[in-house]
Design an enzyme around this catalytic site. Structure first.
Site, PDB file in Angstrom:
ATOM      1  N   LYS A 295      -3.455   8.404   2.951  1.00  0.00           N
ATOM      2  CA  LYS A 295      -2.744   8.903   1.766  1.00  0.00           C
ATOM      3  C   LYS A 295      -3.567   8.600   0.517  1.00  0.00           C
ATOM      4  O   LYS A 295      -3.815   9.472  -0.315  1.00  0.00           O
ATOM      5  CB  LYS A 295      -1.388   8.199   1.675  1.00  0.00           C
ATOM      6  CG  LYS A 295      -0.558   8.608   0.472  1.00  0.00           C
ATOM      7  CD  LYS A 295       0.609   7.675   0.197  1.00  0.00           C
ATOM      8  CE  LYS A 295       1.471   7.412   1.402  1.00  0.00           C
ATOM      9  NZ  LYS A 295       2.789   6.824   1.055  1.00  0.00           N
TER      10      LYS A 295
ATOM     11  N   GLY B 163       5.997  -1.335  -5.130  1.00  0.00           N
ATOM     12  CA  GLY B 163       7.317  -1.286  -4.503  1.00  0.00           C
ATOM     13  C   GLY B 163       7.359  -0.398  -3.271  1.00  0.00           C
ATOM     14  O   GLY B 163       6.415   0.345  -2.978  1.00  0.00           O
ATOM     15  N   ASP B 164       8.451  -0.480  -2.547  1.00  0.00           N
ATOM     16  CA  ASP B 164       8.773   0.400  -1.423  1.00  0.00           C
ATOM     17  C   ASP B 164      10.273   0.170  -1.191  1.00  0.00           C
ATOM     18  O   ASP B 164      10.980  -0.268  -2.118  1.00  0.00           O
ATOM     19  CB  ASP B 164       7.929   0.052  -0.184  1.00  0.00           C
ATOM     20  CG  ASP B 164       7.997   1.126   0.904  1.00  0.00           C
ATOM     21  OD1 ASP B 164       7.316   2.157   0.768  1.00  0.00           O
ATOM     22  OD2 ASP B 164       8.751   0.963   1.877  1.00  0.00           O
TER      23      ASP B 164
ATOM     24  N   THR C 164       6.889   9.336  -7.396  1.00  0.00           N
ATOM     25  CA  THR C 164       6.911   9.775  -5.989  1.00  0.00           C
ATOM     26  C   THR C 164       7.810  10.998  -5.839  1.00  0.00           C
ATOM     27  O   THR C 164       7.403  12.026  -5.268  1.00  0.00           O
ATOM     28  CB  THR C 164       7.364   8.643  -5.057  1.00  0.00           C
ATOM     29  OG1 THR C 164       6.642   7.458  -5.387  1.00  0.00           O
ATOM     30  CG2 THR C 164       7.130   8.997  -3.610  1.00  0.00           C
TER      31      THR C 164
ATOM     32  N   LYS D 224      -0.211  -2.767   3.091  1.00  0.00           N
ATOM     33  CA  LYS D 224       1.248  -2.753   2.982  1.00  0.00           C
ATOM     34  C   LYS D 224       1.751  -4.160   3.252  1.00  0.00           C
ATOM     35  O   LYS D 224       1.089  -4.935   3.962  1.00  0.00           O
ATOM     36  CB  LYS D 224       1.854  -1.807   4.030  1.00  0.00           C
ATOM     37  CG  LYS D 224       3.243  -1.338   3.685  1.00  0.00           C
ATOM     38  CD  LYS D 224       3.201  -0.114   2.787  1.00  0.00           C
ATOM     39  CE  LYS D 224       4.550   0.284   2.289  1.00  0.00           C
ATOM     40  NZ  LYS D 224       4.484   1.587   1.573  1.00  0.00           N
TER      41      LYS D 224
HETATM   42  P1  NDP Z   1      14.703   2.618  -1.897  1.00  0.00           P
HETATM   43  O1  NDP Z   1      14.930   1.241  -1.412  1.00  0.00           O
HETATM   44  O2  NDP Z   1      14.729   2.870  -3.361  1.00  0.00           O
HETATM   45  O3  NDP Z   1      15.734   3.615  -1.212  1.00  0.00           O
HETATM   46  C1  NDP Z   1      15.777   3.770   0.172  1.00  0.00           C
HETATM   47  C2  NDP Z   1      16.918   4.708   0.512  1.00  0.00           C
HETATM   48  O4  NDP Z   1      16.869   5.034   1.881  1.00  0.00           O
HETATM   49  C3  NDP Z   1      18.274   4.089   0.261  1.00  0.00           C
HETATM   50  O5  NDP Z   1      19.166   5.089  -0.118  1.00  0.00           O
HETATM   51  C4  NDP Z   1      18.636   3.504   1.618  1.00  0.00           C
HETATM   52  O6  NDP Z   1      20.034   3.400   1.834  1.00  0.00           O
HETATM   53  C5  NDP Z   1      18.040   4.533   2.539  1.00  0.00           C
HETATM   54  N1  NDP Z   1      17.646   3.898   3.799  1.00  0.00           N
HETATM   55  C6  NDP Z   1      16.761   2.890   3.981  1.00  0.00           C
HETATM   56  N2  NDP Z   1      16.676   2.552   5.275  1.00  0.00           N
HETATM   57  C7  NDP Z   1      17.523   3.357   5.911  1.00  0.00           C
HETATM   58  C8  NDP Z   1      17.878   3.495   7.266  1.00  0.00           C
HETATM   59  N3  NDP Z   1      17.330   2.726   8.225  1.00  0.00           N
HETATM   60  N4  NDP Z   1      18.794   4.461   7.569  1.00  0.00           N
HETATM   61  C9  NDP Z   1      19.331   5.245   6.602  1.00  0.00           C
HETATM   62  N5  NDP Z   1      19.028   5.153   5.291  1.00  0.00           N
HETATM   63  C10 NDP Z   1      18.145   4.226   4.964  1.00  0.00           C
HETATM   64  O7  NDP Z   1      13.312   3.067  -1.274  1.00  0.00           O
HETATM   65  P2  NDP Z   1      12.334   4.242  -1.746  1.00  0.00           P
HETATM   66  O8  NDP Z   1      13.121   5.390  -2.264  1.00  0.00           O
HETATM   67  O9  NDP Z   1      11.301   3.631  -2.587  1.00  0.00           O
HETATM   68  O10 NDP Z   1      11.652   4.612  -0.361  1.00  0.00           O
HETATM   69  C11 NDP Z   1      12.149   5.650   0.492  1.00  0.00           C
HETATM   70  C12 NDP Z   1      11.038   6.118   1.400  1.00  0.00           C
HETATM   71  O11 NDP Z   1       9.951   6.630   0.612  1.00  0.00           O
HETATM   72  C13 NDP Z   1      10.406   5.052   2.304  1.00  0.00           C
HETATM   73  O12 NDP Z   1       9.994   5.663   3.501  1.00  0.00           O
HETATM   74  C14 NDP Z   1       9.177   4.618   1.518  1.00  0.00           C
HETATM   75  O13 NDP Z   1       8.198   4.047   2.355  1.00  0.00           O
HETATM   76  C15 NDP Z   1       8.728   5.957   0.956  1.00  0.00           C
HETATM   77  N6  NDP Z   1       7.869   5.923  -0.211  1.00  0.00           N
HETATM   78  C16 NDP Z   1       8.212   5.233  -1.342  1.00  0.00           C
HETATM   79  C17 NDP Z   1       7.383   5.274  -2.439  1.00  0.00           C
HETATM   80  C18 NDP Z   1       7.739   4.623  -3.736  1.00  0.00           C
HETATM   81  O14 NDP Z   1       6.984   4.783  -4.697  1.00  0.00           O
HETATM   82  N7  NDP Z   1       8.848   3.911  -3.845  1.00  0.00           N
HETATM   83  C19 NDP Z   1       6.099   5.982  -2.406  1.00  0.00           C
HETATM   84  C20 NDP Z   1       5.870   6.744  -1.197  1.00  0.00           C
HETATM   85  C21 NDP Z   1       6.726   6.670  -0.152  1.00  0.00           C
HETATM   86  P3  NDP Z   1      20.779   2.013   1.513  1.00  0.00           P
HETATM   87  O15 NDP Z   1      20.824   1.916   0.018  1.00  0.00           O
HETATM   88  O16 NDP Z   1      22.132   2.155   2.120  1.00  0.00           O
HETATM   89  O17 NDP Z   1      19.949   0.971   2.160  1.00  0.00           O
HETATM   90  O1  2IT Z   2       4.284   4.334   0.448  1.00  0.00           O
HETATM   91  C1  2IT Z   2       3.796   4.312  -0.699  1.00  0.00           C
HETATM   92  O2  2IT Z   2       2.883   5.068  -1.038  1.00  0.00           O
HETATM   93  C2  2IT Z   2       4.361   3.364  -1.663  1.00  0.00           C
HETATM   94  N1  2IT Z   2       5.318   2.662  -1.332  1.00  0.00           N
HETATM   95  C3  2IT Z   2       3.748   3.222  -3.022  1.00  0.00           C
HETATM   96  C4  2IT Z   2       2.524   2.352  -2.968  1.00  0.00           C
HETATM   97  C5  2IT Z   2       1.939   1.984  -4.304  1.00  0.00           C
HETATM   98  O3  2IT Z   2       1.015   1.165  -4.265  1.00  0.00           O
HETATM   99  O4  2IT Z   2       2.353   2.478  -5.347  1.00  0.00           O
END
Ligand code: NDP
Ligand code: 2IT
Length: 458
Positions: free
Chosen positions: A121, A172-173, A216, A133
């Site tokens: 990525k 974050g993640d 994102t 990570k």
């Molecule tokens: P958040 O913690 O902000 O939100 C995660 C969301 O997904 C919540 O609504 C959560 O529900 C839900 N969730 C998590 N685990 C589960 C599960 N096992 N089953 C069902 N729902 C679930 O995380 P992000 O939005 O930051 O991340 C979401 C995805 O995007 C991940 O795969 C992450 O790796 C990816 N990502 C994030 C980036 C970023 O900049 N933050 C960048 C690129 C990718 P609940 O609140 O009930 O737990």
């Molecule tokens: O999965 C991802 O790309 C992230 N959680 C963001 C990573 C970052 O360093 O901003």
């Protein structure tokens, strides 16, 4: 059976369970590895140097995995113990870069899969960042602010030894947003007396970048706009969209879709699916999920026309959100949340595009189903790269002691997403798999890292 034998049997069962769970932990990592390796076969065919330099072996093993104990005191003054990790996977293109995940499902295998994906990525962004990570099995849900702060401090007490602006830059993640990054950064500064760009996704007032919280989700939508254009499909304006997740990525994807005049009608959390056929009320969602940290069920109290479907009512082997007809679908929650059952339902209901906001949200069977059906499919490592790209912009701003405006960041983000989409579409065509953006993304990302590794020597 004697009491002693009974105890021995219990121990044996427990060890077998641990062994099995350790083996299963790695499944998700090998799922990611297999997908990339199958995709890059045409590259291997075109140039024997990749086999000669044993690139696969060298890429599939992380540079190092740091695993540590995190002991902290909860609000009842009881000692809690969690496990912390940082997987420093590959720094060929730049410092290790990737998020931290705090979730009870975190284990070494999950973080290896995420770190492995992150290498390619980050390569696709064209920016100088390697892949890594980290995270912990700590569950922030139901914890007070003070407990989250104490956990973050304890986590950083160990992690600070291994990170630095030119070594490894976490962000974050899942479960780690601006609040957690703020506490982690506070502790880092206390221990090291350094004020630098060691973490990204920081709150704006101490060095965060404008546009990072949105990056994102907005990037996922920018990528989709470009993908639809490249594939001669109708644009998103006026179209019904389904989104899963209700966190950072999902909410900002929904926000951008609304800005464009699309109609996002769903979001989900771990307890259920919210369906508002008139289009979601983003302000209420942000209030519920980002401020109150409440369940999506609360939304229905303010919008009686909306429906809440609890997990117990999901179809066998599938998820309610993907049974709802949509033009474009955006899985933005977590890995393997869109199954073959879901893919078939989406196709039956006429879906035209699927873009992965989460990391590896579609199972291999679901991806195959989409590709066979000619759906425009935007894979995670290309489509959700906007977050890490703006993280790199934050590193640049910190290094230069500068601040860019929101518009400047957003413009650069959009340009990056268009560049990634064109690269992926072009690479797929060049390697004889036109329209397959999974292979296009894997080949383009892999090639950039592999060529640099070869140039560096062993
Ligand atoms: P958040 O913690 O902000 O939100 C995660 C969301 O997904 C919540 O609504 C959560 O529900 C839900 N969730 C998590 N685990 C589960 C599960 N096992 N089953 C069902 N729902 C679930 O995380 P992000 O939005 O930051 O991340 C979401 C995805 O995007 C991940 O795969 C992450 O790796 C990816 N990502 C994030 C980036 C970023 O900049 N933050 C960048 C690129 C990718 P609940 O609140 O009930 O737990
Ligand atoms: O999965 C991802 O790309 C992230 N959680 C963001 C990573 C970052 O360093 O901003």
């Amino acid at each position: 059976m004697s009491r002693l034998d009974e105890i021995r049997n219990t121990i044996k069962t427990e060890v077998a369970r641990l062994k099995e769970s350790h083996r299963m932990e790695q499944d998700v990592f090998y799922q990611a590895v297999e997908e990339v390796l199958l995709s890059v076969a045409p590259l291997y065919l075109s140039d024997p140097k990749y086999a000669r330099h044993n690139v696969v072996r060298r890429l599939a093993v992380p540079d190092r995995i740091i695993k540590f104990k995190v002991a902290w005191l909860d609000d009842k003054n009881e000692i809690q113990v969690n496990t912390g990790y940082r997987v420093q996977f590959n720094n060929t293109l730049g410092p290790y870069k990737g998020g931290l995940r705090f979730h009870p499902t975190v284990n070494e295998g999950v973080l290896k899969f995420l770190g492995f994906e992150q290498i390619f990525k980050n390569a696709l962004t064209g920016l100088p960042i390697g892949g890594g990570k980290g995270g912990s099995d700590f569950d922030p849900k139901g914890r007070s602010d003070m407990e989250v702060m104490k956990f973050c401090s304890a986590f950083m007490t160990e992690l600070h030894k291994y990170i630095g602006p030119d070594i490894d830059v976490p962000a974050g993640d899942i479960g780690v947003g601006a609040r957690e990054i703020g506490y982690l950064y506070g502790e880092y500064k206390k221990i090291t007396s350094r004020y630098n760009g060691v973490l990204t996704g920081k709150p704006f007032f101490f060095g965060g970048s404008l546009g990072r919280p949105e990056a994102t989700g907005y990037g996922v939508v920018y990528f989709t706009q470009q993908m639809l254009d490249e594939m001669d499909k109708e644009p998103l304006e006026g179209k019904v969209c389904t989104v899963s997740g209700a966190g950072n990525v999902a909410l900002h994807a929904i926000e951008k879709l609304l800005q464009l005049g699309a109609v996002p009608v769903t979001c989900t959390d771990s307890r259920g699916t919210l369906y508002d056929p008139r289009g979601l009320d983003i302000e209420l969602l942000k209030e519920l999920k980002l401020v109150k940290r409440a369940s999506l069920e609360e939304y229905v109290k303010a919008h009686a026309e909306a429906k809440y479907i609890p997990v117990s009512e999901y179809p066998e082997g599938g998820h309610a959100v993907w049974q709802i007809p949509a033009y474009a679908a955006f899985p933005c929650a977590t890995q393997n949340e869109l199954t073959e059952v879901d893919a078939k339902a989406l196709i039956k209901n006429g879906v035209v595009s699927v873009t992965e906001g989460a990391n590896m949200p579609s199972t291999p069977e679901a991806i195959e189903t989409f590709l066979k059906a000619g759906i425009a499919f935007g894979p995670a490592k290309a489509a959700n790269a906007g977050g890490v790209a703006v993280s790199e912009f934050e590193m640049s701003q910190n290094a230069q002691l500068q601040r860019w405006s929101f518009d400047e960041v957003d413009r650069k983000l959009k340009a990056t997403m268009i560049h990634i989409c064109k690269t992926v579409v072009g690479t797929a065509k060049e390697y004889g798999v036109e329209g397959n953006l999974v292979d296009g993304a894997n080949i383009a990302g892999f090639k950039r890292v592999a060529d640099a590794m070869i140039a560096e020597g062993i």
